[in-house]
Write a protein that holds these residues in place. Structure first.
Motif, PDB file in Angstrom:
ATOM      1  N   HIS A 190      -4.148  -1.570  -0.947  1.00 54.60           N
ATOM      2  CA  HIS A 190      -4.463  -3.000  -1.067  1.00 54.60           C
ATOM      3  C   HIS A 190      -3.726  -3.619  -2.255  1.00 54.60           C
ATOM      4  O   HIS A 190      -4.312  -4.359  -3.070  1.00 54.60           O
ATOM      5  CB  HIS A 190      -5.981  -3.207  -1.203  1.00 54.60           C
ATOM      6  CG  HIS A 190      -6.771  -2.672  -0.051  1.00 54.60           C
ATOM      7  ND1 HIS A 190      -6.777  -3.268   1.197  1.00 54.60           N
ATOM      8  CD2 HIS A 190      -7.552  -1.575   0.054  1.00 54.60           C
ATOM      9  CE1 HIS A 190      -7.550  -2.567   2.021  1.00 54.60           C
ATOM     10  NE2 HIS A 190      -8.033  -1.532   1.353  1.00 54.60           N
ATOM     11  N   LEU A 191      -2.448  -3.299  -2.351  1.00 54.74           N
ATOM     12  CA  LEU A 191      -1.589  -3.853  -3.387  1.00 54.74           C
ATOM     13  C   LEU A 191      -0.362  -4.469  -2.729  1.00 54.74           C
ATOM     14  O   LEU A 191      -0.039  -4.150  -1.587  1.00 54.74           O
ATOM     15  CB  LEU A 191      -1.132  -2.761  -4.363  1.00 54.74           C
ATOM     16  CG  LEU A 191      -2.218  -2.052  -5.184  1.00 54.74           C
ATOM     17  CD1 LEU A 191      -1.616  -0.862  -5.936  1.00 54.74           C
ATOM     18  CD2 LEU A 191      -2.877  -3.016  -6.164  1.00 54.74           C
ATOM     19  N   ASN A 192       0.315  -5.353  -3.461  1.00 53.66           N
ATOM     20  CA  ASN A 192       1.541  -5.902  -2.883  1.00 53.66           C
ATOM     21  C   ASN A 192       2.681  -4.896  -3.034  1.00 53.66           C
ATOM     22  O   ASN A 192       2.630  -3.975  -3.859  1.00 53.66           O
ATOM     23  CB  ASN A 192       1.893  -7.257  -3.509  1.00 53.66           C
ATOM     24  CG  ASN A 192       2.133  -7.152  -5.012  1.00 53.66           C
ATOM     25  OD1 ASN A 192       2.914  -6.328  -5.458  1.00 53.66           O
ATOM     26  ND2 ASN A 192       1.462  -8.011  -5.778  1.00 53.66           N
ATOM     27  N   GLU A 193       3.714  -5.067  -2.231  1.00 52.96           N
ATOM     28  CA  GLU A 193       4.797  -4.091  -2.203  1.00 52.96           C
ATOM     29  C   GLU A 193       5.559  -4.040  -3.517  1.00 52.96           C
ATOM     30  O   GLU A 193       6.066  -2.985  -3.901  1.00 52.96           O
ATOM     31  CB  GLU A 193       5.738  -4.411  -1.033  1.00 52.96           C
ATOM     32  CG  GLU A 193       5.074  -4.225   0.326  1.00 52.96           C
ATOM     33  CD  GLU A 193       6.037  -4.425   1.483  1.00 52.96           C
ATOM     34  OE1 GLU A 193       7.263  -4.438   1.237  1.00 52.96           O
ATOM     35  OE2 GLU A 193       5.580  -4.563   2.633  1.00 52.96           O
ATOM     36  N   LYS A 194       5.627  -5.162  -4.223  1.00 54.05           N
ATOM     37  CA  LYS A 194       6.307  -5.182  -5.512  1.00 54.05           C
ATOM     38  C   LYS A 194       5.632  -4.214  -6.486  1.00 54.05           C
ATOM     39  O   LYS A 194       6.306  -3.498  -7.238  1.00 54.05           O
ATOM     40  CB  LYS A 194       6.303  -6.601  -6.088  1.00 54.05           C
ATOM     41  CG  LYS A 194       7.046  -6.723  -7.407  1.00 54.05           C
ATOM     42  CD  LYS A 194       7.047  -8.162  -7.898  1.00 54.05           C
ATOM     43  CE  LYS A 194       7.776  -8.271  -9.247  1.00 54.05           C
ATOM     44  NZ  LYS A 194       7.781  -9.673  -9.753  1.00 54.05           N
ATOM     45  N   LYS A 195       4.300  -4.165  -6.455  1.00 57.41           N
ATOM     46  CA  LYS A 195       3.556  -3.271  -7.322  1.00 57.41           C
ATOM     47  C   LYS A 195       3.802  -1.807  -6.937  1.00 57.41           C
ATOM     48  O   LYS A 195       3.906  -0.936  -7.815  1.00 57.41           O
ATOM     49  CB  LYS A 195       2.061  -3.586  -7.235  1.00 57.41           C
ATOM     50  CG  LYS A 195       1.188  -2.727  -8.142  1.00 57.41           C
ATOM     51  CD  LYS A 195       1.517  -2.946  -9.611  1.00 57.41           C
ATOM     52  CE  LYS A 195       0.556  -2.176 -10.514  1.00 57.41           C
ATOM     53  NZ  LYS A 195       0.883  -2.350 -11.943  1.00 57.41           N
ATOM     54  N   ILE A 196       3.937  -1.539  -5.646  1.00 56.96           N
ATOM     55  CA  ILE A 196       4.208  -0.165  -5.191  1.00 56.96           C
ATOM     56  C   ILE A 196       5.576   0.289  -5.685  1.00 56.96           C
ATOM     57  O   ILE A 196       5.731   1.424  -6.162  1.00 56.96           O
ATOM     58  CB  ILE A 196       4.141  -0.077  -3.652  1.00 56.96           C
ATOM     59  CG1 ILE A 196       2.754  -0.497  -3.153  1.00 56.96           C
ATOM     60  CG2 ILE A 196       4.487   1.327  -3.187  1.00 56.96           C
ATOM     61  CD1 ILE A 196       1.618   0.316  -3.720  1.00 56.96           C
ATOM     62  N   TYR A 197       6.574  -0.601  -5.589  1.00 58.92           N
ATOM     63  CA  TYR A 197       7.904  -0.263  -6.118  1.00 58.92           C
ATOM     64  C   TYR A 197       7.835   0.063  -7.611  1.00 58.92           C
ATOM     65  O   TYR A 197       8.467   1.002  -8.094  1.00 58.92           O
ATOM     66  CB  TYR A 197       8.872  -1.421  -5.887  1.00 58.92           C
ATOM     67  CG  TYR A 197       9.409  -1.527  -4.487  1.00 58.92           C
ATOM     68  CD1 TYR A 197      10.216  -0.502  -3.959  1.00 58.92           C
ATOM     69  CD2 TYR A 197       9.149  -2.625  -3.693  1.00 58.92           C
ATOM     70  CE1 TYR A 197      10.728  -0.592  -2.671  1.00 58.92           C
ATOM     71  CE2 TYR A 197       9.654  -2.725  -2.400  1.00 58.92           C
ATOM     72  CZ  TYR A 197      10.442  -1.707  -1.895  1.00 58.92           C
ATOM     73  OH  TYR A 197      10.951  -1.793  -0.617  1.00 58.92           O
TER      74      TYR A 197
END
Length: 309
Positions: free
Chosen positions: A19-26
């Protein structure tokens, strides 16, 4: 293969799972905070390790009440684990399963163990050999390497052959004879690696020896010799002493622990180092014989310090 069966997740799938945005995953992947690997410019996330990471992140780690240790065998480590479990009195648990160095690292990379004990050659070469070995396993950038101790490595022999330890050079003349029964370690064990290198220095090959048995731990080597099912095998002074056997010292080796960074800070792992540095721990090491504890707990190497692609 269905999406559910794929052992790897992409950035979008991990973002949905957490439940995080993809920018945070990167960002998490680039910082080494989330188990990931980059293949042809794309981030991939091992499903099993991500699930394990989620469990570890819950309430500071729902598995912090246990520490699963695998990898190489050692009598001092085994004795220490038994004593620490007694001290915990059911509040926490140390698990210890001997697999050998290479299989232990594979189990660590799969998230099936918390700590892997390794030894892979002479102590003076360990600063290069151990990191090189570790880098061959997925997830190494999330790991650290910590010194547990140094120990005396050599050949365990029958008690009646103790006189040979005074003249190890003379032993080499009869090594390949059919009358001398050898017990070997399994492939991937640090002691088997030691044996091959030592034999090479004696201008001998493994195939020239009369292999009588395969053992899967230091103490199984000693046990087979004590039961007169073998005459000689690779192992440590402490294993030989435990069974009242003879020993031919060859070299000192580094016995180190590999563990993920988050596990490195667990209190259970810190207690292991604290015990070895305590009076009871030092006395235990001295009674078993062949150990040097001066560097116990020293952080030797960090996977995240390696240059990223």
């Amino acid at each position: 293969m269905s999406e559910a069966d794929n052992p790897f997740l992409n950035v979008h799938q991990v973002a949905e799972l957490l439940h995080l945005n993809e920018k945070k995953i990167y960002q998490l992947a680039s910082d080494g905070a989330l188990p990931a690997t980059k293949v042809t410019g794309k981030w991939l996330f091992p499903r099993r390790l991500v699930e394990h990471w989620i469990l570890e992140s819950c309430h500071h780690g729902v598995l912090t009440d246990r520490l699963m240790i695998t990898g190489s065998d050692d009598p001092l480590l085994a004795a220490m684990v038994m004593r620490l479990n007694q001290q915990q009195r059911g509040q926490a648990f140390y698990g210890h399963s001997v697999t050998g160095t290479q299989l232990g690292l594979e189990l660590l990379s799969q998230g099936r163990a918390d700590v892997c004990a390794i030894h892979w050659g002479r102590a003076e070469e360990s600063e290069l050999r151990h990191p090189a070995l570790i880098r061959g396993h997925q997830g190494y950038r999330h790991w650290v390497l910590v010194r547990l101790f140094r120990r005396s490595q050599g050949l365990i022999i029958r008690s009646e052959d103790r006189h040979l330890s005074l003249h190890p050079q003379g032993l080499t003349h009869g090594l390949s004879g059919a009358s001398r029964r050898w017990v070997m370690r399994q492939e991937g064990a640090g002691s088997q690696r030691f044996l091959k290198e030592w034999l090479a220095g004696q201008q001998l090959r493994l195939e020239q020896l009369n292999c009588n048995a395969i053992a899967y731990s230091e103490r199984e080597v000693a046990s087979l010799i004590a039961r007169n099912e073998a005459d000689i095998g690779p192992g440590t002074l402490s294993a030989a002493n435990e069974f009242g056997l003879g020993f031919i010292p060859v070299s000192e080796e580094a016995f180190d622990l590999v563990t993920p960074r988050n596990v490195y800070f667990r209190s259970l792992l810190r207690q292991l180092f604290d015990y070895l540095n305590s009076a009871p721990g030092l006395a235990l090491a001295q009674s078993l014989g062949g150990y040097s504890l001066e560097e116990c707990g020293k952080l030797l190497w960090r996977g995240d310090a390696v240059q990223h692609d």
